[in-house]
Design an enzyme around this catalytic site. Structure first.
Site, PDB file in Angstrom:
ATOM      1  N   SER A 140     -13.582   3.450   2.587  1.00  0.00           N
ATOM      2  CA  SER A 140     -12.998   2.026   3.213  1.00  0.00           C
ATOM      3  C   SER A 140     -14.301   2.303   3.713  1.00  0.00           C
ATOM      4  CB  SER A 140     -11.772   2.215   3.607  1.00  0.00           C
ATOM      5  OG  SER A 140     -12.481   1.061   4.638  1.00  0.00           O
ATOM      6  N   TYR A 154      -6.630   5.483  10.369  1.00  0.00           N
ATOM      7  CA  TYR A 154      -6.529   4.787   8.574  1.00  0.00           C
ATOM      8  C   TYR A 154      -7.896   5.000   8.517  1.00  0.00           C
ATOM      9  CZ  TYR A 154      -7.922   1.779   4.976  1.00  0.00           C
ATOM     10  OH  TYR A 154      -8.008   1.028   3.576  1.00  0.00           O
TER      11      TYR A 154
END
Length: 252
Positions: A140, A154
């Protein structure tokens, strides 16, 4: 051509989107996820639209690590071997550190990193046996820096899987006589079920189909790593790496 492709977390979002594009390109697919009803519906859709391909589905909770190895072996047997494995299954739960959200953060850490490690182990065992294969790690853009609030854990997991992929790539340097590649993709804002509630960054968000086409294009080039879509995320990634933390906070 890497004909046989396994995708984890394929019941929705980026996993399902990539499956549709790979199917249209004539790839055989092994699709895994917990929600088997969705996988079966997707399989039926793909076979109806692309009658020349083969699609197999397997129920898989990636946090059941023994099951990861079992399912990867079954999928390889189903298709006569796996040419590409896309480690896509992930979770976006979490909360600001120190606010009583430990168990949500722990679940994200276990799903996004420990389970990804199991998937990499299973995939690379298979690729080493075949001396061929392509491991794809879905990271990401949040991996570029430490992120605030609910994104902290995350982002940390996505940085971890990027380093995991790089370590595997480093090991391959010392091995001769193989055709094994490792690619890390860093998606920016691509619309999916995981982020459907995100509104504030809509100006930089692309729809699922556009984002998945960009992902598949990069994956098929077998690059080392890439921000996806390239614009604006490649230049923004450099800003995120070097800008003061106060500025990075305002970018997420």
């Amino acid at each position: 051509m890497r004909k046989n492709v396994l995708i984890t977390g394929a019941s929705s979002g980026l996993g399902a989107g990539m499956a549709r594009i790979f199917a249209a390109k004539g790839h055989h697919l092994a699709l895994t996820a917990r929600r088997v009803d969705r996988l079966e519906a997707l399989r039926d859709e793909l076979l109806a639209a692309n009658p020349g391909i083969e699609v197999v589905v397997h129920a898989l909770d990636v946090n059941d690590h023994d099951q990861v190895f079992e399912v990867f072996k079954k999928a390889a047997a189903d298709l006569g071997g796996l040419d590409r494995v896309i480690v896509n299954a992930g979770l976006g739960k979490g909360g600001r550190i120190g606010t009583g959200k430990f168990y949500a953060n722990k679940q994200t850490a276990e799903t996004n990193f420990i389970a990804a490690l199991a998937q990499c182990e299973a995939a690379m065992e298979h690729f080493y046996e075949r001396k061929s294969g392509h491991l794809v790690m879905v990271s990401s853009m949040s991996a570029m820096r430490g992120m605030p609030s609910s994104m902290t854990t995350y982002a940390a997991t996505k940085a971890a899987v990027a380093h995991l992929a790089e370590g595997i790539r480093s090991d391959l340097i010392t091995r001769k006589g193989h055709d094994i590649k490792v690619t890390t993709v860093f998606p920016g804002y691509i619309a999916s079920e995981m982020n459907e509630g995100v509104q504030q960054e809509a100006k930089m968000m692309v729809d699922t189909e556009t984002g998945c086409k960009a992902l598949v294009k990069v994956i098929e080039r077998e690059v080392v790593d890439a921000a996806v879509p390239t614009w604006p995320w490649a230049p923004l990634g450099q800003v995120m790496k070097h800008a003061p933390l106060a500025i990075v906070r305002r970018m997420v």
